[in-house]
Design a protein around this motif. Structure first.
Motif, PDB file in Angstrom:
ATOM      1  N   GLY A 293      11.670 -36.062  -2.000  1.00  7.59           N
ATOM      2  CA  GLY A 293      11.012 -34.817  -1.622  1.00  7.59           C
ATOM      3  C   GLY A 293      11.806 -34.019  -0.611  1.00  7.59           C
ATOM      4  O   GLY A 293      11.434 -32.884  -0.287  1.00  7.59           O
ATOM      5  N   GLY A 294      12.901 -34.603  -0.063  1.00 11.55           N
ATOM      6  CA  GLY A 294      13.843 -33.834   0.743  1.00 11.55           C
ATOM      7  C   GLY A 294      13.785 -34.007   2.245  1.00 11.55           C
ATOM      8  O   GLY A 294      14.484 -33.307   2.971  1.00 11.55           O
ATOM      9  N   ILE A 295      12.994 -34.969   2.740  1.00  8.28           N
ATOM     10  CA  ILE A 295      12.794 -35.047   4.185  1.00  8.28           C
ATOM     11  C   ILE A 295      14.091 -35.242   4.964  1.00  8.28           C
ATOM     12  O   ILE A 295      14.288 -34.639   6.018  1.00  8.28           O
ATOM     13  N   ASN A 296      15.003 -36.060   4.461  1.00  2.00           N
ATOM     14  CA  ASN A 296      16.229 -36.285   5.226  1.00  2.00           C
ATOM     15  C   ASN A 296      17.189 -35.115   5.161  1.00  2.00           C
ATOM     16  O   ASN A 296      17.982 -34.907   6.076  1.00  2.00           O
ATOM     17  N   GLY A 297      17.127 -34.335   4.098  1.00  2.00           N
ATOM     18  CA  GLY A 297      17.896 -33.100   4.079  1.00  2.00           C
ATOM     19  C   GLY A 297      17.407 -32.148   5.149  1.00  2.00           C
ATOM     20  O   GLY A 297      18.197 -31.539   5.885  1.00  2.00           O
ATOM     21  N   LEU A 354       4.059 -26.810  -1.255  1.00  2.00           N
ATOM     22  CA  LEU A 354       3.927 -25.421  -0.814  1.00  2.00           C
ATOM     23  C   LEU A 354       5.040 -25.049   0.164  1.00  2.00           C
ATOM     24  O   LEU A 354       5.639 -23.964   0.063  1.00  2.00           O
ATOM     25  N   GLY A 355       5.328 -25.943   1.121  1.00  2.00           N
ATOM     26  CA  GLY A 355       6.359 -25.658   2.108  1.00  2.00           C
ATOM     27  C   GLY A 355       7.734 -25.469   1.480  1.00  2.00           C
ATOM     28  O   GLY A 355       8.476 -24.535   1.830  1.00  2.00           O
ATOM     29  N   CYS A 356       8.083 -26.341   0.542  1.00  4.96           N
ATOM     30  CA  CYS A 356       9.366 -26.214  -0.148  1.00  4.96           C
ATOM     31  C   CYS A 356       9.420 -24.933  -0.972  1.00  4.96           C
ATOM     32  O   CYS A 356      10.459 -24.259  -1.030  1.00  4.96           O
ATOM     33  N   PHE A 357       8.296 -24.589  -1.606  1.00  5.25           N
ATOM     34  CA  PHE A 357       8.262 -23.379  -2.424  1.00  5.25           C
ATOM     35  C   PHE A 357       8.462 -22.136  -1.555  1.00  5.25           C
ATOM     36  O   PHE A 357       9.241 -21.236  -1.922  1.00  5.25           O
ATOM     37  N   PHE A 445      15.431 -26.058  -2.712  1.00  7.01           N
ATOM     38  CA  PHE A 445      14.055 -26.209  -2.243  1.00  7.01           C
ATOM     39  C   PHE A 445      13.050 -26.170  -3.398  1.00  7.01           C
ATOM     40  O   PHE A 445      12.003 -26.822  -3.325  1.00  7.01           O
ATOM     41  N   PHE A 446      13.360 -25.446  -4.456  1.00  5.91           N
ATOM     42  CA  PHE A 446      12.498 -25.495  -5.637  1.00  5.91           C
ATOM     43  C   PHE A 446      12.541 -26.888  -6.271  1.00  5.91           C
ATOM     44  O   PHE A 446      11.528 -27.375  -6.793  1.00  5.91           O
ATOM     45  N   LEU A 447      13.710 -27.529  -6.225  1.00  8.24           N
ATOM     46  CA  LEU A 447      13.839 -28.895  -6.736  1.00  8.24           C
ATOM     47  C   LEU A 447      12.956 -29.858  -5.944  1.00  8.24           C
ATOM     48  O   LEU A 447      12.224 -30.680  -6.512  1.00  8.24           O
ATOM     49  N   PHE A 448      12.992 -29.732  -4.622  1.00  3.51           N
ATOM     50  CA  PHE A 448      12.152 -30.576  -3.771  1.00  3.51           C
ATOM     51  C   PHE A 448      10.667 -30.292  -4.019  1.00  3.51           C
ATOM     52  O   PHE A 448       9.838 -31.205  -3.977  1.00  3.51           O
ATOM     53  N   ALA A 449      10.326 -29.036  -4.277  1.00  6.22           N
ATOM     54  CA  ALA A 449       8.936 -28.690  -4.571  1.00  6.22           C
ATOM     55  C   ALA A 449       8.476 -29.380  -5.854  1.00  6.22           C
ATOM     56  O   ALA A 449       7.330 -29.855  -5.947  1.00  6.22           O
ATOM     57  N   GLY A 450       9.365 -29.459  -6.838  1.00 11.06           N
ATOM     58  CA  GLY A 450       9.030 -30.148  -8.081  1.00 11.06           C
ATOM     59  C   GLY A 450       8.763 -31.627  -7.870  1.00 11.06           C
ATOM     60  O   GLY A 450       7.850 -32.200  -8.489  1.00 11.06           O
ATOM     61  N   VAL A 451       9.549 -32.256  -6.995  1.00  8.07           N
ATOM     62  CA  VAL A 451       9.330 -33.675  -6.676  1.00  8.07           C
ATOM     63  C   VAL A 451       7.963 -33.862  -6.019  1.00  8.07           C
ATOM     64  O   VAL A 451       7.231 -34.813  -6.328  1.00  8.07           O
ATOM     65  N   SER A 452       7.596 -32.959  -5.120  1.00  8.66           N
ATOM     66  CA  SER A 452       6.291 -33.053  -4.460  1.00  8.66           C
ATOM     67  C   SER A 452       5.152 -32.894  -5.458  1.00  8.66           C
ATOM     68  O   SER A 452       4.118 -33.566  -5.355  1.00  8.66           O
ATOM     69  N   ALA A 453       5.334 -32.014  -6.440  1.00 12.46           N
ATOM     70  CA  ALA A 453       4.305 -31.846  -7.472  1.00 12.46           C
ATOM     71  C   ALA A 453       4.144 -33.134  -8.282  1.00 12.46           C
ATOM     72  O   ALA A 453       3.020 -33.547  -8.612  1.00 12.46           O
ATOM     73  N   ALA A 454       5.271 -33.784  -8.583  1.00 17.05           N
ATOM     74  CA  ALA A 454       5.201 -35.064  -9.305  1.00 17.05           C
ATOM     75  C   ALA A 454       4.537 -36.140  -8.456  1.00 17.05           C
ATOM     76  O   ALA A 454       3.851 -37.033  -8.983  1.00 17.05           O
ATOM     77  N   THR A 455       4.716 -36.066  -7.147  1.00 21.06           N
ATOM     78  CA  THR A 455       4.083 -37.029  -6.234  1.00 21.06           C
ATOM     79  C   THR A 455       2.560 -36.959  -6.331  1.00 21.06           C
ATOM     80  O   THR A 455       1.876 -37.982  -6.313  1.00 21.06           O
ATOM     81  N   ILE A 456       2.028 -35.742  -6.436  1.00 20.44           N
ATOM     82  CA  ILE A 456       0.580 -35.573  -6.555  1.00 20.44           C
ATOM     83  C   ILE A 456       0.058 -36.313  -7.785  1.00 20.44           C
ATOM     84  O   ILE A 456      -0.948 -37.038  -7.723  1.00 20.44           O
TER      85      ILE A 456
END
Length: 480
Positions: A293-297, A354-357, A445-456
């Motif tokens: 989801g990108g936290i370390n980036g 939402l934040g990544c988007f 950041f759109f890529l990270f947003a996609g990962v978060s959506a998959a997490t849900i």
């Protein structure tokens, strides 16, 4: 009727055998089974405080590279590529630490594993402080990674194993709270002092951890697993208070340990048995989604992100990031045993999406020169929404669940694998982040947003609720 009486007699005999050592050693009385005895959690709180000094150290190590990038590159003449290696090699060391963490914690105990971690981190900070070039920096950072790789596994496991079930979620979440505190302190102090001085501040939590370990008990469950009954009883009584009735809890732990002793010793291949499939999927999945989801980036290059978004200095955004983490993580800790694990995960993943988007939109607008005055505001809002949402759930809950779902006979092996997956994801994201930003800032950041959506979707369909259940109840329901 006779058959039922025989079963009851056998069960009574088995329980008597389990609790007999406790009665004989005077830790409980045979009549102290009414649950009216009052205990104290002061030793639990002290033990948790000592353990989370390791979590603070973890945060200090992760947060160190954020505010020091410009200073280190200028002083030592590092290229962006060399600094990317320095920032990401922490995760390589952590992967190796994670691979060995379970075996170390099982062999020399949870306290012994924390001691080894502290020694590695102390050596690493001194190496960085005296560094004259990229090689010594990388060696120190790698050693630091090995230390925090062990800490990232053993601290939540230790806390989960010593706490009562009604406090386990909240106290285990203190692990993540202190990681946030360590990272936040590193971010803020790093804007004031030089990178060498900041390295010295990393020694403080290590020294407190080493000293504090002399005053707290070992994990009772680990002692029970080794068959050290007397030490197990003493540790459990200290943790629950001298006036506490530990009869039922001790019996449950001993009963569960006896069941596990009848199972063969687990190796890495045993994790992939059908009965452990759900636990493994949940543990590995949550750790993978947390990191990809990108936290370390975000955390490793937060100053650079804000400057790229149009801020004249990264310090404003960095300090805002640091200040928002701590109170929201604390809020998550208070909600852990009230709202449960799943609601926090779902709310958190929605917020990070939402934040990544929003952040992606800000960089898209910048790239196309649209409403340029709104670009820094959207970037700041997106990043703060992201870190606030991450802090309330995705930061802490995967570690809490990881410490709960694996039976103790495979906990070391499974914990090592799950923690290694976490650090592998951290390495991939931290190493590739600058290159992804060069490819497409908005796309990253759109890529990270996609990962978060998959997490849900993953949490909603796979992850169980573990609130208010003993470790033994959770593990039995998931694995047998």
């Amino acid at each position: 009727m006779s058959s039922n009486q025989d079963v009851e007699s056998e069960e009574s005999f088995r329980q008597d055998k389990i609790t007999e050592p406790l009665i004989n050693h005077g830790k409980i009385s045979a009549t102290e089974n009414d649950g009216n005895s009052k205990g104290s959690i002061s030793v639990v709180l002290l033990s948790t405080f000592v353990a989370v000094c390791g979590s603070f150290e973890f945060g200090s190590c992760v947060g160190y590279s954020g505010p020091t990038q410009i200073g280190i590159m200028d002083d030592l003449g590092l290229s962006l590529s060399e600094y990317s290696v320095f920032g990401s090699i922490l995760n390589i060391g952590a992967m190796i630490g994670a691979l060995t963490s379970g075996h170390i914690a099982d062999f020399i105990g949870r306290k012994g594993a924390m001691r080894i971690s502290a020694v590695f981190c102390i050596a690493a900070w001194l190496d960085i402080y005296f560094s004259k070039g990229a090689l010594s920096l990388d060696i120190g950072r790698f050693s630091m990674g090995y230390g925090v790789g062990i800490l990232s596994y053993v601290v939540p496991v230790f806390i989960a194993e010593i706490t009562p079930k009604n406090l386990r979620g909240g106290l285990t979440t203190v692990n993540q709270l202190m990681i946030c505190c360590g990272a936040s302190v590193a971010f803020i102090v790093g804007t004031i002092v030089t990178w060498r001085t900041l390295a010295l501040t990393g020694l403080i939590p290590c020294l407190i951890l080493l000293l504090g370990l002399f005053f707290i008990p070992e994990s009772p469950r680990w002692l029970a697993k080794l068959g050290k009954k007397e030490e197990f009883e003493v540790a459990l009584q200290r943790l629950r208070g001298q006036d506490a009735d530990i009869y039922q809890e001790a019996a449950e732990i001993q009963d569960y340990i006896e069941t596990l002793h009848n199972l063969p010793k687990a190796g890495i291949q045993d994790l992939f048995q059908k009965k452990y499939a759900r636990s493994l999927i949940v543990g590995v999945g949550l750790m993978a989604f947390q990191q990809f989801g990108g936290i370390n980036g975000f955390s490793f290059y937060v100053s650079e992100i804000f400057m790229t978004a149009g801020f004249t200095s990264g310090n404003v955004g960095t300090i805002s990031w640091a200040c928002i983490q701590i109170p929201i993580t604390a809020l998550g800790a208070t909600l852990m045993d009230k709202s449960g694990r799943r609601p926090l995960l779902l709310m958190s993943a929605t917020g990070t999406c939402l934040g990544c988007f929003l952040t992606g939109i800000s960089f898209y607008m910048k790239g196309h020169e649209l409403l340029m005055e709104w670009v820094p505001i959207l970037a700041l809002a997106g990043i703060l929404v992201y870190i606030g949402s991450f802090s309330i759930g995705m930061g802490a809950v995967p570690w809490v669940i990881m410490s709960e779902i694996f039976p103790i006979n495979i906990k070391g092996t499974a914990g090592s694998l799950v923690t290694m997956v976490n650090w592998f994801g951290a390495w991939v994201v931290s190493y590739t982040f600058n290159y992804l930003m060069s490819w497409s800032s908005a796309g990253t950041f759109f890529l990270f947003a996609g990962v978060s959506a998959a997490t849900i979707l993953f949490v909603a369909s796979i992850v169980p609720e573990t609130k208010g259940r003993t470790l033994e109840e959770i593990q039995t329901s998931m694995n047998y």
